[in-house]
Design an enzyme around this catalytic site. Structure first.
Site, PDB file in Angstrom:
ATOM      1  N   ARG A 135       0.651  -1.285   0.052  1.00 37.48           N
ATOM      2  CA  ARG A 135       0.151  -0.065  -0.086  1.00 37.48           C
ATOM      3  C   ARG A 135       0.991   1.344   0.089  1.00 37.48           C
ATOM      4  O   ARG A 135       0.568   2.251   0.589  1.00 37.48           O
ATOM      5  CB  ARG A 135      -0.732   0.085   1.458  1.00 37.48           C
ATOM      6  CG  ARG A 135      -1.944  -1.017   1.326  1.00 37.48           C
ATOM      7  CD  ARG A 135      -2.646  -1.116  -0.054  1.00 37.48           C
ATOM      8  NE  ARG A 135      -3.894  -2.055   0.045  1.00 37.48           N
ATOM      9  CZ  ARG A 135      -3.396  -3.394  -0.656  1.00 37.48           C
ATOM     10  NH1 ARG A 135      -2.422  -3.725  -1.635  1.00 37.48           N
ATOM     11  NH2 ARG A 135      -4.392  -4.169  -0.909  1.00 37.48           N
ATOM     12  N   SER A 175     -11.380   0.152   2.482  1.00 33.09           N
ATOM     13  CA  SER A 175     -10.809  -0.412   3.734  1.00 33.09           C
ATOM     14  C   SER A 175     -10.047   0.749   4.475  1.00 33.09           C
ATOM     15  O   SER A 175      -9.356   1.358   3.955  1.00 33.09           O
ATOM     16  CB  SER A 175      -9.663  -1.565   3.109  1.00 33.09           C
ATOM     17  OG  SER A 175     -10.239  -2.455   2.374  1.00 33.09           O
ATOM     18  N   GLU A 183      -5.039   2.814   6.355  1.00 33.94           N
ATOM     19  CA  GLU A 183      -4.846   2.699   4.999  1.00 33.94           C
ATOM     20  C   GLU A 183      -5.538   4.077   4.352  1.00 33.94           C
ATOM     21  O   GLU A 183      -5.143   4.680   3.094  1.00 33.94           O
ATOM     22  CB  GLU A 183      -5.487   1.512   4.373  1.00 33.94           C
ATOM     23  CG  GLU A 183      -5.334   1.268   2.811  1.00 33.94           C
ATOM     24  CD  GLU A 183      -6.022   0.044   2.565  1.00 33.94           C
ATOM     25  OE1 GLU A 183      -6.513  -0.352   1.249  1.00 33.94           O
ATOM     26  OE2 GLU A 183      -5.636  -1.033   3.097  1.00 33.94           O
TER      27      GLU A 183
END
Length: 285
Positions: free
Chosen positions: A157, A206, A277
């Site tokens: 990520r 998310s 995130e």
């Protein structure tokens, strides 16, 4: 260029303040000129579809860059797709499938634009952007640079862009295949997402990264008893507890506070410190 431009209506959470200065560059040359001429003391924030972001209630200081018209073209090649940074991930997946190009179906499960997907190495259903990226063009104060996937030092990520770098387009590898099989995989991913995620709610995707180890973020959140937890009008989704929801009238402060409460409860219950995130940008009210 607009000053004091409201941004909440265009974010997925529908919360947050205004951009002090919002700039929509016409093309890559326009963007490079902007980055070149901006004083280094002026803060720069880049937003795409605002699908993976909490925009704080006090808005964004400095210059906010949003790529839109002029950055959305999609070109089909024999073994890949070249897409402008503002092209939606789902549109790229559908375009590839229509041309019987496989390997990009996972993008139908990622909300947002390909520019943001490259910048955060977005992934879903077992594939990440780093697995299919050939190169990305990045606007910088020194000009436009074409960077190979290795140059971006992808990790989970995250990607390493040059200072003040803004992704303008990217080339994604694809494999010619059976159109029916590719379409079936696309449908499978879309159906799985619809069944397991609150896709019709005001959410931001998310919320927390999956930590190292076997247990996923949602499992830890569930184990800590956070499913359905609320602060004001912000709620942990009952359907998928790694999603936060604006049930109607929530503030950015409530959503962020709820996320921090989830982190605290998970740490107390499991010893795991969850990492955000979702990007949190701007100033508190």
């Amino acid at each position: 260029m607009r000053h004091d431009e409201p941004l909440a209506p265009s974010t997925w959470f529908r919360v947050g303040g205004a951009a002090e200065t919002l700039v929509r560059p016409a093309d890559a040359d326009d963007l490079v000129a902007l980055l070149r001429d901006l004083p280094g003391t002026v803060a720069v924030t880049v937003i795409g579809a605002a699908s993976n972001m909490i925009l704080r209630d006090g808005g964004i200081a400095g210059v906010t860059i949003r790529l839109a018209r002029g950055f959305g073209d999609i070109t089909v090649e024999t073994d890949g797709i070249v897409a402008g940074a503002a092209a939606l991930d789902v549109t790229i997946a559908e375009t590839a499938a229509a041309q019987a190009l496989g390997g990009l179906e996972f993008l139908v499960g990622i909300p947002g634009t390909i520019g943001g997907a490259v910048a955060m190495n977005a992934g879903a259903y077992g594939t990440e952007v780093k697995d299919v990226l050939d190169w990305a063009e990045v606007a910088t104060p020194a000009g436009l640079k074409r960077l190979a996937a290795a140059d971006l030092r992808f990790a989970y990520r995250r990607a390493e862009l040059p200072p003040r770098g803004v992704v303008t387009r990217a080339r994604l590898r694809a494999t010619p295949g059976e159109a029916a099989a590719i379409a079936a995989r696309l449908h499978e991913i879309r159906a799985a997402r619809e069944a397991t995620q609150p896709v019709r709610a005001r959410t931001g995707g998310s919320t927390f990264k999956n930590p190292p180890g076997a247990r996923k973020a949602w499992e830890l959140i569930d184990a800590a008893g956070c499913r359905g937890l609320r602060i004001g009008a912000a709620e942990v989704s009952e359907k998928h507890c790694n999603f936060l929801i604006n049930t109607g009238g929530a503030t950015a402060a409530e959503i962020e506070a709820l996320g921090e409460e989830v982190r605290a409860r998970v740490l107390a219950a499991t010893g795991v410190a969850l990492e955000w995130e979702i990007r949190r940008v701007g100033r508190p009210a």
